[in-house]
Design a protein around this motif. Structure first.
Motif, mmCIF file in Angstrom:
data_model
loop_
_atom_site.group_PDB
_atom_site.id
_atom_site.type_symbol
_atom_site.label_atom_id
_atom_site.label_comp_id
_atom_site.label_asym_id
_atom_site.label_seq_id
_atom_site.Cartn_x
_atom_site.Cartn_y
_atom_site.Cartn_z
ATOM 1 N N ILE A 144 -6.748 87.214 49.146
ATOM 2 C CA ILE A 144 -7.066 88.429 48.410
ATOM 3 C C ILE A 144 -8.514 88.352 47.961
ATOM 4 O O ILE A 144 -8.916 87.381 47.316
ATOM 5 C CB ILE A 144 -6.175 88.583 47.158
ATOM 6 C CG1 ILE A 144 -4.700 88.483 47.527
ATOM 7 C CG2 ILE A 144 -6.454 89.894 46.459
ATOM 8 C CD1 ILE A 144 -3.780 88.502 46.325
ATOM 9 N N SER A 145 -9.283 89.354 48.291
ATOM 10 C CA SER A 145 -10.665 89.391 47.818
ATOM 11 C C SER A 145 -10.683 89.493 46.296
ATOM 12 O O SER A 145 -9.983 90.329 45.716
ATOM 13 C CB SER A 145 -11.400 90.594 48.419
ATOM 14 O OG SER A 145 -12.643 90.777 47.793
ATOM 15 N N PRO A 146 -11.460 88.646 45.609
ATOM 16 C CA PRO A 146 -11.512 88.699 44.142
ATOM 17 C C PRO A 146 -11.945 90.062 43.610
ATOM 18 O O PRO A 146 -11.569 90.451 42.502
ATOM 19 C CB PRO A 146 -12.551 87.633 43.794
ATOM 20 C CG PRO A 146 -12.578 86.721 44.973
ATOM 21 C CD PRO A 146 -12.311 87.590 46.165
ATOM 22 N N THR A 147 -12.715 90.780 44.411
ATOM 23 C CA THR A 147 -13.220 92.084 43.960
ATOM 24 C C THR A 147 -12.176 93.194 44.060
ATOM 25 O O THR A 147 -12.418 94.300 43.591
ATOM 26 C CB THR A 147 -14.466 92.485 44.775
ATOM 27 O OG1 THR A 147 -14.143 92.492 46.168
ATOM 28 C CG2 THR A 147 -15.610 91.512 44.525
ATOM 29 N N ILE A 169 -9.332 86.104 41.090
ATOM 30 C CA ILE A 169 -9.702 87.251 40.259
ATOM 31 C C ILE A 169 -11.019 86.940 39.575
ATOM 32 O O ILE A 169 -11.173 85.874 38.981
ATOM 33 C CB ILE A 169 -8.618 87.544 39.203
ATOM 34 C CG1 ILE A 169 -7.269 87.820 39.881
ATOM 35 C CG2 ILE A 169 -9.017 88.715 38.327
ATOM 36 C CD1 ILE A 169 -6.117 87.958 38.929
ATOM 37 N N GLN A 170 -11.995 87.872 39.672
ATOM 38 C CA GLN A 170 -13.224 87.651 38.923
ATOM 39 C C GLN A 170 -13.328 88.677 37.807
ATOM 40 O O GLN A 170 -12.491 88.694 36.917
ATOM 41 C CB GLN A 170 -14.472 87.671 39.809
ATOM 42 C CG GLN A 170 -14.333 88.086 41.237
ATOM 43 C CD GLN A 170 -15.620 88.004 42.024
ATOM 44 O OE1 GLN A 170 -15.896 87.002 42.705
ATOM 45 N NE2 GLN A 170 -16.405 89.039 41.976
ATOM 46 N N ASN A 171 -14.326 89.493 37.782
ATOM 47 C CA ASN A 171 -14.476 90.455 36.692
ATOM 48 C C ASN A 171 -13.449 91.575 36.829
ATOM 49 O O ASN A 171 -13.236 92.102 37.915
ATOM 50 C CB ASN A 171 -15.887 91.047 36.696
ATOM 51 C CG ASN A 171 -16.936 89.983 36.477
ATOM 52 O OD1 ASN A 171 -16.723 89.058 35.710
ATOM 53 N ND2 ASN A 171 -18.049 90.104 37.173
ATOM 54 N N ILE A 172 -12.837 91.918 35.735
ATOM 55 C CA ILE A 172 -11.788 92.928 35.758
ATOM 56 C C ILE A 172 -12.242 94.186 35.025
ATOM 57 O O ILE A 172 -12.498 94.160 33.825
ATOM 58 C CB ILE A 172 -10.500 92.398 35.106
ATOM 59 C CG1 ILE A 172 -10.041 91.126 35.798
ATOM 60 C CG2 ILE A 172 -9.404 93.457 35.153
ATOM 61 C CD1 ILE A 172 -9.714 91.291 37.259
ATOM 62 N N ASN A 173 -12.343 95.274 35.771
ATOM 63 C CA ASN A 173 -12.683 96.560 35.164
ATOM 64 C C ASN A 173 -11.594 97.588 35.432
ATOM 65 O O ASN A 173 -11.781 98.762 35.203
ATOM 66 C CB ASN A 173 -14.016 97.067 35.730
ATOM 67 C CG ASN A 173 -15.168 96.143 35.404
ATOM 68 O OD1 ASN A 173 -15.309 95.729 34.266
ATOM 69 N ND2 ASN A 173 -15.965 95.812 36.398
ATOM 70 N N SER A 174 -10.467 97.135 35.956
ATOM 71 C CA SER A 174 -9.450 98.069 36.428
ATOM 72 C C SER A 174 -8.457 98.418 35.333
ATOM 73 O O SER A 174 -8.391 97.793 34.282
ATOM 74 C CB SER A 174 -8.697 97.474 37.617
ATOM 75 O OG SER A 174 -7.810 96.465 37.166
#
Length: 366
Positions: A144-147, A169-174
């Motif tokens: 899974i792509s972290p983005t 998982i990197q930065n989460i804006n979702s």
């Protein structure tokens, strides 16, 4: 012969335009689509199509295109003209790659590509800024792509029945609300999953997990599905899930439940069938909202005193345990009112055991 169905959303007009009695080619039909005014939805499912008709990818009329259950392997070029397309259904084909120009579908809200032969998630999906629902079940995806979790409007991601071993998982804006990762090969839940601050449903059933400590800090969770893993212990950290309403732990190797489970004050459903549990915590009777308790096929010899007074409990499956006459038969005799208020008590050793996760399939439907 199959039918192509066209729905004119503006006029609620349905046209069956291919049938045995009408001599008209699919090509002619596609050309005539341009004559229809207003937004339309088209259903090209189950027509044995081997390619996506280029005509439908070059018009701005469509809000929904259904190409499910065909024999499509590749995409033609996706034009920017599909500015109104909100839902694209490609379930049940033979597609191996997501096209890089998928990003041209800038208003796409729902993408269904389950039951294909995808090996990876193309970065073009990350550019679909309006995407709300992504269903890629039953493919060959291993990473899974972290983005992927950066999609700002995403609500549902379903990656069930793939070959995923790790979650990055990197930065989460979702605004991700529901995440389905069941039936994969995940062994470890990364610390980074705690970044999913708005997640309410997490399905990790049928994986290889033996520890769930990282999940227990996800205070937003309402539904947690962990059936069919390698769990042996559920520790007291579980009480951090204060908002949890459903907990599914069936088909593991759990021998005890923490006494602190009674602190999950909002819990409505607890399913722990097919484990090795010998005793339920006595304070389980303090779960005032619990209405479904499934302890089928464990090692229980008795039930907690006062369980008959749980006012909301209407489903209790206690079949295939170690009850004997002097501790269970008496329990039923003394508490005969249980059957009078019509608890659904299942005590027959041949009682059917239902898959806990089946009811959640509807979340991923079209």
């Amino acid at each position: 012969m199959g039918n192509i169905k066209i729905e004119n959303v503006a006029k609620s007009l349905y046209l069956d335009i291919i049938s045995i009695n009408k001599e008209i080619s699919k090509e002619e039909i596609l050309e005539r689509l341009t004559e229809i005014e207003g937004d339309i939805s088209v259903d090209f499912s189950n027509l044995s199509l081997e390619t996506i008709p280029e005509t439908i990818l070059q018009k701005d009329l469509f809000v929904k295109i259904n190409l499910a259950n065909n024999k499509i392997r590749t995409f033609p070029r996706i034009e920017r003209k599909l500015v109104n397309l909100e839902r694209l259904i490609l379930t049940g084909n033979f597609i191996e790659e997501i096209p890089s120009d998928l990003e041209n579908l800038e208003n796409l809200k729902s993408l269904y590509m389950g039951q294909n032969q995808l090996g990876k998630i193309d970065t073009s999906i990350i550019k679909l800024k309006n995407l709300e629902k992504l269903v890629l079940d039953d493919n060959r995806i291993s990473d899974i792509s972290p983005t992927l979790f950066d999609l700002q409007n995403i609500r549902i991601i379903s990656l069930s029945k793939n070959h995923i071993k790790d979650i990055k998982i990197q930065n989460i804006n979702s605004s991700l609300d529901k995440l389905y990762l069941d039936n994969n090969a995940i062994q470890v839940i990364p610390d980074s999953i705690t970044k999913l601050k708005k997640l309410r449903l997490l399905n990790l059933s049928a994986n290889l997990l033996d520890n769930i400590a990282n999940i227990t800090v996800m205070g937003s969770l309402r539904i947690l599905l962990l059936s069919q893993n390698n769990l042996t212990v559920i520790d007291d950290s579980l009480i951090k899930l204060r908002n949890l309403e459903e907990l599914h732990l069936s088909n593991n190797k759990i021998s005890t439940l923490p006494v602190s489970i009674s602190n999950l004050s909002k819990l409505k459903i607890l399913r722990i069938s097919n484990n090795l549990i010998r005793q339920l915590p006595k304070d389980i009777i303090d779960l005032n909202f619990l209405w479904d308790l499934n302890v089928y096929n464990n090692k229980l010899g008795s039930l907690p005193k006062g369980i008959e007074d749980m006012e909301r409990l209407i489903y209790l499956n206690i079949a295939k345990n170690n009850f004997v006459e002097n501790n269970f038969g008496v329990f039923l005799t003394v508490n005969a009112e249980l059957t009078n208020v019509m608890w659904n008590i299942f005590i027959d050793n041949i009682a059917a055991q239902v898959n806990d996760d089946n009811e959640y399939e509807c979340e991923r439907q079209l």
